[in-house]
Motif scaffolding. Structure first.
Motif, PDB file in Angstrom:
ATOM      1  N   GLN A   1      57.204  -6.466  34.257  1.00 46.84           N
ATOM      2  CA  GLN A   1      57.177  -7.885  33.903  1.00 46.84           C
ATOM      3  C   GLN A   1      58.606  -8.433  33.915  1.00 46.84           C
ATOM      4  N   PRO A   2      58.991  -9.076  35.009  1.00 50.51           N
ATOM      5  CA  PRO A   2      60.331  -9.663  35.083  1.00 50.51           C
ATOM      6  C   PRO A   2      60.392 -10.935  34.236  1.00 50.51           C
ATOM      7  N   PRO A   3      61.551 -11.561  34.139  1.00 49.18           N
ATOM      8  CA  PRO A   3      61.671 -12.793  33.353  1.00 49.18           C
ATOM      9  C   PRO A   3      60.719 -13.903  33.797  1.00 49.18           C
ATOM     10  N   SER A   4      60.254 -13.841  35.024  1.00 42.79           N
ATOM     11  CA  SER A   4      59.271 -14.832  35.493  1.00 42.79           C
ATOM     12  C   SER A   4      57.926 -14.689  34.803  1.00 42.79           C
ATOM     13  N   ARG A   5      57.741 -13.613  34.045  1.00 40.45           N
ATOM     14  CA  ARG A   5      56.550 -13.329  33.235  1.00 40.45           C
ATOM     15  C   ARG A   5      55.365 -12.763  34.015  1.00 40.45           C
ATOM     16  N   GLN A   6      55.443 -12.793  35.332  1.00 39.87           N
ATOM     17  CA  GLN A   6      54.320 -12.286  36.131  1.00 39.87           C
ATOM     18  C   GLN A   6      54.220 -10.783  35.995  1.00 39.87           C
ATOM     19  N   MET A   7      53.103 -10.297  35.543  1.00 39.53           N
ATOM     20  CA  MET A   7      52.869  -8.875  35.380  1.00 39.53           C
ATOM     21  C   MET A   7      52.504  -8.293  36.748  1.00 39.53           C
ATOM     22  N   ILE A   8      53.300  -7.327  37.204  1.00 39.49           N
ATOM     23  CA  ILE A   8      53.110  -6.768  38.542  1.00 39.49           C
ATOM     24  C   ILE A   8      52.810  -5.282  38.424  1.00 39.49           C
ATOM     25  N   LEU A   9      51.771  -4.827  39.100  1.00 37.04           N
ATOM     26  CA  LEU A   9      51.437  -3.410  39.092  1.00 37.04           C
ATOM     27  C   LEU A   9      52.462  -2.631  39.914  1.00 37.04           C
ATOM     28  N   VAL A  10      53.024  -1.605  39.296  1.00 36.74           N
ATOM     29  CA  VAL A  10      54.012  -0.755  39.976  1.00 36.74           C
ATOM     30  C   VAL A  10      53.338   0.475  40.570  1.00 36.74           C
ATOM     31  N   ILE A  11      52.518   1.145  39.762  1.00 37.98           N
ATOM     32  CA  ILE A  11      51.926   2.396  40.202  1.00 37.98           C
ATOM     33  C   ILE A  11      50.708   2.719  39.339  1.00 37.98           C
ATOM     34  N   ARG A  12      49.763   3.427  39.935  1.00 41.36           N
ATOM     35  CA  ARG A  12      48.519   3.788  39.245  1.00 41.36           C
ATOM     36  C   ARG A  12      48.267   5.277  39.415  1.00 41.36           C
ATOM     37  N   GLN A  13      47.705   5.891  38.373  1.00 43.68           N
ATOM     38  CA  GLN A  13      47.363   7.316  38.410  1.00 43.68           C
ATOM     39  C   GLN A  13      45.936   7.497  37.911  1.00 43.68           C
ATOM     40  N   GLU A  14      45.111   8.172  38.689  1.00 46.41           N
ATOM     41  CA  GLU A  14      43.772   8.520  38.222  1.00 46.41           C
ATOM     42  C   GLU A  14      43.852   9.840  37.461  1.00 46.41           C
ATOM     43  N   ALA A  15      43.223   9.922  36.308  1.00 49.00           N
ATOM     44  CA  ALA A  15      43.348  11.111  35.468  1.00 49.00           C
ATOM     45  C   ALA A  15      42.761  12.358  36.111  1.00 49.00           C
ATOM     46  N   TYR A  16      41.781  12.180  36.992  1.00 47.91           N
ATOM     47  CA  TYR A  16      41.152  13.354  37.607  1.00 47.91           C
ATOM     48  C   TYR A  16      42.005  13.939  38.733  1.00 47.91           C
ATOM     49  N   LYS A  17      43.040  13.226  39.145  1.00 50.20           N
ATOM     50  CA  LYS A  17      43.910  13.711  40.203  1.00 50.20           C
ATOM     51  C   LYS A  17      45.094  14.467  39.597  1.00 50.20           C
ATOM     52  N   GLN A  18      45.317  15.680  40.073  1.00 56.58           N
ATOM     53  CA  GLN A  18      46.434  16.465  39.576  1.00 56.58           C
ATOM     54  C   GLN A  18      47.747  16.046  40.223  1.00 56.58           C
ATOM     55  N   GLN A  19      47.643  15.532  41.442  1.00 54.00           N
ATOM     56  CA  GLN A  19      48.864  15.144  42.155  1.00 54.00           C
ATOM     57  C   GLN A  19      49.441  13.876  41.550  1.00 54.00           C
ATOM     58  N   ASN A  20      50.748  13.900  41.341  1.00 52.99           N
ATOM     59  CA  ASN A  20      51.423  12.732  40.793  1.00 52.99           C
ATOM     60  C   ASN A  20      51.512  11.621  41.827  1.00 52.99           C
ATOM     61  N   ALA A  21      51.253  10.377  41.363  1.00 56.39           N
ATOM     62  CA  ALA A  21      51.310   9.233  42.265  1.00 56.39           C
ATOM     63  C   ALA A  21      52.758   8.889  42.618  1.00 56.39           C
ATOM     64  N   THR A  22      52.919   8.372  43.835  1.00 56.78           N
ATOM     65  CA  THR A  22      54.231   7.942  44.312  1.00 56.78           C
ATOM     66  C   THR A  22      54.075   6.657  45.097  1.00 56.78           C
ATOM     67  N   GLU A  23      54.984   5.725  44.841  1.00 58.14           N
ATOM     68  CA  GLU A  23      55.025   4.465  45.585  1.00 58.14           C
ATOM     69  C   GLU A  23      56.486   4.167  45.894  1.00 58.14           C
ATOM     70  N   ASN A  24      56.909   4.559  47.093  1.00 54.64           N
ATOM     71  CA  ASN A  24      58.292   4.331  47.515  1.00 54.64           C
ATOM     72  C   ASN A  24      59.269   4.937  46.510  1.00 54.64           C
ATOM     73  N   ARG A  25      60.094   4.138  45.853  1.00 55.98           N
ATOM     74  CA  ARG A  25      61.095   4.664  44.921  1.00 55.98           C
ATOM     75  C   ARG A  25      60.532   4.993  43.546  1.00 55.98           C
ATOM     76  N   PHE A  26      59.258   4.702  43.336  1.00 61.67           N
ATOM     77  CA  PHE A  26      58.632   4.901  42.032  1.00 61.67           C
ATOM     78  C   PHE A  26      57.703   6.111  42.078  1.00 61.67           C
TER      79      PHE A  26
END
Lengths: 118, 116
Positions: free
Chosen positions: B39-64
């Motif tokens: 949530q930057p100062p503009s207040r817009q909530m932006i999804l960065v990354i999501r993880q499903e609990a049933y997945k053992q592999q860690n999620a990755t999105e570019n630098r995140f």
């Protein structure tokens, strides 16, 4: 495509007054959720609507009510405003509201309405 | 009831360096989703990354990327090669994957400052 829109952007009300906040979801989205974000805290869930029916309600008093219209837009109403109602009110829309899970009910947030109660 | 805890109210990182934001959660459910929102100062909530609990592999999105430890109920966010535009409030959030209401439960947030 337009994202979630909310109006107004800012609002100043006096204690005891009533307020209506509006939200238009992303085109094609049928579910709308409302959150209250008090300064310095994370958002707290108020309501979820899907296909014009209430699907969930958070721990908020009955002064808070909402509805969803046939075009899937939504209104949040707050009666008898208190100083503690001052917050950023966020609306989020998703494609579906239940059953599918995962990316299909990914919530996309609007920019919020900043409500100040004096 | 589910709870999400972010124990770092503020963090700072030098531009181009790596920073890790911590999050723990409490739930009795076995199937759920975890998220990091920005949530930057503009207040817009932006999804960065999501993880499903049933997945053992860690999620990755570019630098995140995330470090998801299900048994420990820990879900940290790593930001690599930090950029000035990464400065924002970061919220960890949880969502159950079943039931009639799909609300997000948020932590209290971590304010990230990126130093030039």
């Amino acid at each position: 495509d337009a994202g979630v829109t909310q109006s107004p952007t800012h609002l100043i009300k006096t204690r005891g007054q009533h307020v209506t906040l509006r939200c238009s979801p992303i085109s094609g989205h049928k579910s709308v959720s409302w959150y209250q974000q008090v300064l310095g805290q994370g958002p707290q869930f108020i309501f979820q609507y899907y296909e014009k029916e209430e699907r969930g309600r958070g721990n908020f008093p009955d002064r808070f009510s909402a509805r969803q219209f046939p075009n899937y837009s939504s209104e949040l109403n707050v009666n008898a405003l208190l100083l503690g109602d001052s917050a950023l009110y966020l609306c989020a829309s998703s494609l579906v509201g239940q059953g599918a899970g995962g990316p299909l009910d990914e919530q996309y947030f609007g920019p919020g309405t900043r409500l100040t109660v004096t | 009831a589910q709870t999400v805890t972010q124990s770092q109210p503020e963090m700072s990182v030098q531009e181009a360096e790596t920073v890790t934001l911590s999050c723990t959660y409490d739930t009795s459910e076995s199937d759920y989703y975890l998220f990091w929102y920005k949530q930057p100062p503009s207040r817009q909530m932006i999804l960065v990354i999501r993880q499903e609990a049933y997945k053992q592999q860690n999620a990755t999105e570019n630098r995140f990327s995330v470090n998801f430890q299900k048994a420990a109920k820990s879900f940290s966010l790593k930001i690599s090669d930090s950029q000035l535009g990464d400065a924002a409030m970061y919220f960890c959030a949880y969502k159950i994957s079943s039931g009639s209401a799909r609300q997000l439960t948020f932590g209290s947030g971590t304010q990230l400052t990126v130093l030039p």
